[in-house]
Write a protein that holds these residues in place. Structure first.
Motif, mmCIF file in Angstrom:
data_model
loop_
_atom_site.group_PDB
_atom_site.id
_atom_site.type_symbol
_atom_site.label_atom_id
_atom_site.label_comp_id
_atom_site.label_asym_id
_atom_site.label_seq_id
_atom_site.Cartn_x
_atom_site.Cartn_y
_atom_site.Cartn_z
ATOM 1 N N SER A 178 27.218 53.730 16.826
ATOM 2 C CA SER A 178 27.549 52.518 16.657
ATOM 3 C C SER A 178 27.243 51.523 17.731
ATOM 4 C CB SER A 178 29.110 52.459 16.784
ATOM 5 O OG SER A 178 29.672 51.251 17.061
ATOM 6 N N ILE A 179 26.806 50.314 17.271
ATOM 7 C CA ILE A 179 26.117 49.493 18.419
ATOM 8 C C ILE A 179 27.362 48.883 19.253
ATOM 9 C CG2 ILE A 179 25.183 46.998 18.594
ATOM 10 C CD1 ILE A 179 23.419 49.286 17.233
ATOM 11 N N VAL A 180 28.336 48.912 18.920
ATOM 12 C CA VAL A 180 29.782 48.693 19.736
ATOM 13 C C VAL A 180 29.941 49.457 20.782
ATOM 14 C CG1 VAL A 180 32.177 48.215 19.615
ATOM 15 C CG2 VAL A 180 30.959 47.319 17.727
ATOM 16 N N LEU A 181 29.913 50.626 20.449
ATOM 17 C CA LEU A 181 29.939 51.807 21.214
ATOM 18 C C LEU A 181 28.813 51.913 22.494
ATOM 19 C CD1 LEU A 181 31.077 54.867 19.069
ATOM 20 C CD2 LEU A 181 32.571 53.541 20.434
ATOM 21 N N ILE A 182 27.576 51.454 22.263
ATOM 22 C CA ILE A 182 26.550 51.497 22.876
ATOM 23 C C ILE A 182 26.933 50.431 24.053
ATOM 24 C CG2 ILE A 182 24.087 51.086 23.291
ATOM 25 C CD1 ILE A 182 23.608 52.552 20.528
ATOM 26 N N ILE A 183 27.196 49.136 23.277
ATOM 27 C CA ILE A 183 27.478 48.118 24.430
ATOM 28 C C ILE A 183 28.678 48.213 25.329
ATOM 29 C CG2 ILE A 183 28.211 45.820 24.340
ATOM 30 C CD1 ILE A 183 26.734 45.102 21.713
ATOM 31 N N LEU A 184 29.730 48.962 24.719
ATOM 32 C CA LEU A 184 31.103 49.341 25.471
ATOM 33 C C LEU A 184 30.266 50.325 26.528
ATOM 34 C CD1 LEU A 184 33.626 49.567 23.002
ATOM 35 C CD2 LEU A 184 33.532 47.910 24.859
ATOM 36 N N ALA A 185 29.633 51.146 26.489
ATOM 37 C CA ALA A 185 28.977 52.213 27.305
ATOM 38 C C ALA A 185 28.373 51.582 28.548
ATOM 39 C CB ALA A 185 28.402 53.367 26.661
ATOM 40 N N ASP A 186 27.622 50.442 28.012
ATOM 41 C CA ASP A 186 26.789 49.943 28.913
ATOM 42 C C ASP A 186 27.670 49.128 29.923
ATOM 43 O OD1 ASP A 186 24.079 48.625 30.018
ATOM 44 O OD2 ASP A 186 25.223 46.923 29.535
ATOM 45 N N GLN A 187 28.835 48.302 29.482
ATOM 46 C CA GLN A 187 29.861 47.497 30.390
ATOM 47 C C GLN A 187 30.656 48.392 31.265
ATOM 48 O OE1 GLN A 187 29.497 43.979 30.391
ATOM 49 N NE2 GLN A 187 27.771 44.497 28.842
ATOM 50 N N LEU A 188 30.716 49.424 30.666
ATOM 51 C CA LEU A 188 31.623 50.579 31.311
ATOM 52 C C LEU A 188 31.075 51.223 32.611
ATOM 53 C CD1 LEU A 188 33.894 51.872 28.323
ATOM 54 C CD2 LEU A 188 34.805 50.520 30.343
ATOM 55 N N PRO A 466 34.308 43.412 31.173
ATOM 56 C CA PRO A 466 33.906 43.703 32.740
ATOM 57 C C PRO A 466 34.945 43.102 33.500
ATOM 58 C CG PRO A 466 32.155 43.005 31.132
ATOM 59 C CD PRO A 466 33.225 42.635 30.362
ATOM 60 N N ILE A 467 35.758 42.235 33.140
ATOM 61 C CA ILE A 467 36.859 41.726 33.675
ATOM 62 C C ILE A 467 37.899 42.866 33.886
ATOM 63 C CG2 ILE A 467 38.465 39.868 34.111
ATOM 64 C CD1 ILE A 467 36.359 38.030 32.624
ATOM 65 N N VAL A 468 38.358 43.453 32.913
ATOM 66 C CA VAL A 468 39.628 44.156 32.920
ATOM 67 C C VAL A 468 39.508 45.589 33.249
ATOM 68 C CG1 VAL A 468 40.815 42.465 31.267
ATOM 69 C CG2 VAL A 468 39.718 44.326 30.325
ATOM 70 N N ALA A 469 38.246 46.039 32.586
ATOM 71 C CA ALA A 469 37.958 47.654 32.962
ATOM 72 C C ALA A 469 37.983 48.088 34.069
ATOM 73 C CB ALA A 469 36.730 47.833 32.060
ATOM 74 N N PRO A 470 37.516 47.227 35.174
ATOM 75 C CA PRO A 470 37.685 48.039 36.532
ATOM 76 C C PRO A 470 39.174 48.149 37.000
ATOM 77 C CG PRO A 470 35.995 46.244 36.512
ATOM 78 C CD PRO A 470 36.755 46.285 35.339
ATOM 79 N N ILE A 471 39.860 47.215 36.507
ATOM 80 C CA ILE A 471 41.339 47.118 36.991
ATOM 81 C C ILE A 471 41.955 48.278 36.615
ATOM 82 C CG2 ILE A 471 43.635 45.955 36.936
ATOM 83 C CD1 ILE A 471 41.766 43.312 36.840
ATOM 84 N N LEU A 472 41.687 48.484 35.100
ATOM 85 C CA LEU A 472 42.350 49.420 34.326
ATOM 86 C C LEU A 472 41.927 50.972 34.975
ATOM 87 C CD1 LEU A 472 42.501 48.230 30.907
ATOM 88 C CD2 LEU A 472 44.357 48.111 32.334
ATOM 89 N N LEU A 473 40.523 51.158 35.144
ATOM 90 C CA LEU A 473 40.017 52.173 35.493
ATOM 91 C C LEU A 473 40.473 52.781 37.024
ATOM 92 C CD1 LEU A 473 36.523 52.064 34.060
ATOM 93 C CD2 LEU A 473 38.436 53.585 33.350
ATOM 94 N N ALA A 474 40.622 51.593 37.857
ATOM 95 C CA ALA A 474 41.239 52.050 39.180
ATOM 96 C C ALA A 474 42.296 52.355 39.331
ATOM 97 C CB ALA A 474 40.722 50.726 40.100
ATOM 98 N N ASP A 475 43.174 52.151 38.380
ATOM 99 C CA ASP A 475 44.600 52.565 38.679
ATOM 100 C C ASP A 475 44.894 54.097 38.746
ATOM 101 O OD1 ASP A 475 47.673 53.069 38.281
ATOM 102 O OD2 ASP A 475 47.628 51.057 37.553
ATOM 103 N N PRO A 476 45.171 54.736 39.705
ATOM 104 C CA PRO A 476 45.389 56.212 39.628
ATOM 105 C C PRO A 476 46.658 56.677 38.930
ATOM 106 C CG PRO A 476 45.997 55.242 41.941
ATOM 107 C CD PRO A 476 45.349 54.249 40.894
ATOM 108 N N SER A 477 47.532 55.817 38.672
ATOM 109 C CA SER A 477 48.836 56.382 38.240
ATOM 110 C C SER A 477 48.587 56.816 36.473
ATOM 111 C CB SER A 477 50.050 55.062 38.008
ATOM 112 O OG SER A 477 49.258 54.232 37.229
ATOM 113 N N ALA A 478 47.507 56.444 35.912
ATOM 114 C CA ALA A 478 47.193 56.929 34.788
ATOM 115 C C ALA A 478 46.031 57.471 34.809
ATOM 116 C CB ALA A 478 46.964 55.628 33.635
#
Length: 883
Positions: A178-188, A466-478
């Motif tokens: 999927s092109i969407v998944l490739i773009i998401l992987a690149d952004q993540l 790119p704006i919200v992913a770093p915030i969500l990934l950085a949270d150690p509670s989840a």
């Protein structure tokens, strides 16, 4: 003022998108205009072009733009996006060559007699096309033109028909490739770097430690992992669609009646049906199977898919013609020969040693030539017949260019958003919400869902992620994984193709639907499928194993799997070992008693001591792993009451840290003010307000916090100490046991070198120094391969060095050689007896504990252990109490 320009940026972007201005130019255009106005206003009114930027300034924004451009187009390490044109080419080629159309017709005939069978066949074909084409427009148009008339002709409900076709056409956005998944992987991949830095900073701020244990770090993801992670959720969505249609047909047969099979079954018909089904399935197997099996990267799999699509198009476009299938047959023969060569020969060209190796290389070379002939022949066919190849390449170039320009424009927009403090604003808003991670995550998912009503998936993926992913990934509670977040966002983005009023699947279907189909019927038809997509989102959110298990399993079973000592595996590994020791306790103790029951009096004291330590270590490992589990339970019990207090205090502290960051920025503004009193007064007022607010916040911290935090820290230290003690003990135990077993098995090899000492002693006094040194070194190498000969090797080394240089001392060399010979002779008798009496019991004992006590020391996990750890690692674990 930065907030004003941030608002202006968003208004310009929204206005440009709403007016229908091309996305590829709306995103960078709004960024350039806003940045230019901010820099010009700063130079005009404040005498400083950087005055109205939140952080950095014009130069920093330009630097970010250059960095993003280089990152997208020129970084060798960032090659994920290369797969995009390959998969686009594959999808368009299959669509233009009518293979997708053949598949639809064949499946409709097979499933027609089943209740709701025609609708189920549309979903099934949509899933197959998703796994081969991944091009939404082509899939929806093809199914709309072929299946919609058939469904209406067989009295299917209009809303159900249109909803089924539109929803099935969107499966290509979540089912890999999927092109969407490739773009998401690149952004993540870049988002995880930012999240990792943020989490390390949080760990340092809360614990005072300079380094964070790697087990708590954020791990990145790749397009291959995204494909693996999305595979099961994609199948889940297909099952939900099919289940809905079947239930709807059973409850209301008039909405989805059965379709009688009216074709005559002949051998020709069966052969054509098999060819129609097998070819796409074979291509799916080659593309996805090569990724899942770890044989190929995503880029290599994309190349395989593109080549396969050309070969399939070559025989489909010339169907009925002379030699239509010959290129495909040549390709199959080439693949068969390649597989045979790989399975039966060493195919390393640089390591050809025997004639057998040459035969394997020749078979591989012939297979490569045949495949090249097949691909060239098929390419010429697709070029000559209806100019298909040229049109497909032109369409691929257009689509790829649009995707890459949007990526670059979004990178510019994101840099501008950050320059005006947008990211900090979003971060402070999300972190200020009550309820922790899941509140933030729910808000983000709702925003993406709503944006899906108005924006395309690429715009959402490259602007919001790119704006919200770093915030969500950085949270150690989840402590979520990047692949899980990517798949969740991908599932959510998929709804953007169905949600009125701007759902692209609806537009595509409207363009090919007959006039009898009203737009309102299409809207009604997609609503149940939108609900099913939301349900799938909830299921995957509640059971992250559906996403995480397959990538973790493939990683742990691959040739490049992390070793069992990898820090990220340890907690799950200890859970597995604890259970395995309980299961194997009787067998392990029996093996221990067998060794202890032997007469070991002939062993040297040092060897006997090592054996005693090894046996005691195995026995002690049961107690140590029990201590680990006991400490773990103590931590879990203590965390019940402590968790709420910890969350409350950390929330207050985050508020203080955010205020301190604003105060630091105010200090920077004062330094840049260049005498502008208005700016200085505003900054000083902000500092005063923030100082008072921090003082008030500090007073809100409960008085018992210091004592409770200290008490819980001691509990964590006790657990960490128990784990360290266990790991140190089992590692030492296994090393000793492995050494002793190797010694017991090397009796004959040890005796075999006895005759080489005498000639060395003679050579040390009669031969040239270089020749004697060479002979000694040869014996050293032999002895190094025999366990337990370190002292003898050391003596030989001293003898060799005594013969070296101008100050050579042959007498000293002879003495060292005599000592080495004596050391060797003293071990002959007991080593031979150990080989006869001790080797078998030690081997049995070693085998009984190899995958428990010795698991950490193995080069890689075996399948059973890898599967157990994959299951454990697939669940998200809250690690916030360590911060």
């Amino acid at each position: 003022m930065e907030l004003f320009f941030l608002a202006l940026l968003l208004i310009l972007m929204a206005g440009a998108l709403a007016s229908g201005y091309p996305v590829a130019f709306a995103l960078p255009g709004s960024a350039i205009i806003t940045i230019g106005l901010a820099a010009g206003s700063g130079a005009l009114f404040a005498g400083d072009m950087d005055a109205y930027f939140h952080s950095g300034g014009l130069s920093q924004w330009l630097t970010a733009g250059v960095t993003n451009l280089r990152g997208i187009y020129w970084e060798v390490e960032r090659d994920t996006l290369i797969a995009i044109p390959l998969f686009i080419f594959m999808g368009i080629m299959l669509q233009r060559s009518k293979i997708a159309e053949d598949l639809l017709v064949a499946m409709a005939q097979l499933f027609g007699p089943v209740p709701g069978g025609l609708g189920i066949s549309v979903v099934f074909v949509g899933a197959l096309l998703a796994a081969t084409t991944g091009i939404l427009g082509a899939t929806v148009v093809a199914m709309g033109m072929i299946s919609l008339p058939a469904m209406l002709r067989n009295n299917y409900s209009v809303p159900l028909s249109t909803g089924t076709i539109a929803a099935s056409g969107t499966l290509g956005q979540i089912i890999p490739p999927s092109i969407v998944l490739i773009i998401l992987a690149d952004q993540l991949s870049s988002a995880t770097d930012q999240a990792s830095s943020a989490r390390k900073a949080l760990h340092k701020a809360t614990t005072g430690e300079l380094s964070m244990p790697s087990a708590f770090d954020v791990t990145s993801t790749s397009a291959g992992e995204m494909f693996l992670g999305a595979f099961i959720p994609g199948l889940l969505l297909v099952a939900l669609y099919m289940g809905y249609i079947l239930v709807r047909a059973l409850i209301n047969p008039a909405a989805a009646p059965t379709v009688p099979f009216d074709a005559k079954v002949t051998g020709r018909y069966v052969a054509k049906l098999c060819l129609t089904l097998v070819s796409p399935l074979a291509l799916i197997f080659l593309v996805l199977g090569s990724i899942i099996g770890g044989v190929a990267t995503v880029n290599q799999a994309g190349a395989i898919g593109a080549a396969g699509a050309i070969i399939m198009a070559g025989y489909r476009l010339k169907e009925g013609g002379k030699n239509a299938y010959l290129p495909a047959i040549l390709a199959l023969v080439a693949i068969g020969m390649t597989a045979f060569a790989l399975l039966n020969y060493d195919m390393n060209v640089k390591n050809i040693q025997t004639r057998n190796d040459q035969i394997g290389i020749w078979i591989g070379a012939i297979a490569a030539v045949l495949l090249l002939v097949s691909l060239t022949w098929s390419s010429i066919r697709t070029y000559r017949i209806q100019n298909t190849l040229s049109e497909v390449m032109l369409e691929t170039a257009k689509t790829t260019s649009i995707v890459f320009v949007i990526l670059l424009g979004a990178a510019m927009l994101t840099a501008a958003f950050r320059a005006f403090g947008g990211e900090e604003l979003v971060k402070h808003f999300l972190e200020g919400l009550p309820g922790g991670f899941w509140t933030k995550f729910t808000i983000v998912m709702l925003v993406i869902f709503v944006l899906g009503f108005f924006l395309d998936y690429i715009e959402i993926a490259v602007v919001v992620v790119p704006i919200v992913a770093p915030i969500l990934l950085a949270d150690p509670s989840a402590n979520i994984t990047a692949v899980w977040l990517g798949v969740m966002i991908g599932l959510n983005i998929q709804t953007s193709f169905l949600t009125p009023p701007f759902g692209f699947a609806l537009f595509y279907l409207r363009g090919v639907a007959p006039k009898v189909v009203k737009t309102i019927d299409m809207y009604k038809g997609v609503i149940p499928f939108i609900i099913l997509q939301v349900a799938a989102l909830g299921i995957v959110g509640a059971y992250p194993q559906l996403v995480n298990y397959l990538p973790t399993r493939v990683s742990l079973l691959s040739e490049t799997a992390p070793p069992p000592r990898n820090p990220r595996l340890q907690i799950c590994l200890e859970d597995h070992v604890h259970q395995a020791l309980l299961n194997d306790e009787v067998a392990i103790h029996a093996a221990l008693e067998r060794v202890r029951g032997l007469d070991l009096s002939y062993l040297p004291n040092s060897t006997m001591n090592d054996l005693t330590v090894a046996l005691s270590g195995i026995e002690n490992s049961f107690n140590l792993i029990d201590n680990v589990k006991s400490a773990e339970r103590t931590t879990e019990t203590a965390s019940v009451d402590y968790r709420s207090l910890h969350a409350e205090v950390r929330a207050l502290q985050r508020r203080i840290w955010a205020n301190e960051a604003r105060m630091d920025q105010a200090e920077t503004d004062i330094a840049r003010a260049r005498g502008d009193q208005d700016v200085i007064e505003r900054a000083q007022t902000l500092i005063t307000v923030m100082t008072h607010e921090n003082a008030d916040t500090l007073e809100q911290i409960p008085s018992e916090w210091t004592e409770e935090h200290k008490r819980f820290s001691e509990v964590l230290k006790a657990e960490s100490k128990a784990r360290s003690s266990y790991r140190r003990e089992v590692d030492n135990t296994w090393d000793s046991l492995a050494e002793l077993r190797a010694i017991s098995l090397a009796g004959q090899a040890y005796v075999a070198v006895a005759a080489e000492f005498g000639p060395l002693i003679v050579a040390a006094t009669t031969a040239e120094a270089e020749e004697a040194m060479s002979q000694i070194e040869t014996l050293e190498r032999k002895l190094r391969d025999i366990a337990g000969t370190d002292k003898i090797v050391s003596a030989l080394g001293k003898a060799r060095r005594a013969l070296k240089g101008r100050k050579a001392d042959p007498e000293k060399a002879v003495q060292q050689l005599v000592d080495a010979q004596a050391l060797h002779q003293s071990g002959v008798a007991w080593r031979l007896r150990a080989e006869a009496e001790l080797s078998a019991p030690l081997t049995a004992l070693s085998d009984s504990v190899r995958l428990t006590v010795g698991l950490r020391q193995q080069p890689k996990l075996e399948k059973d252990q890898a599967l157990a750890l994959a299951s454990c690692l697939s669940v998200h674990k809250n690690v916030s109490l360590n911060f």
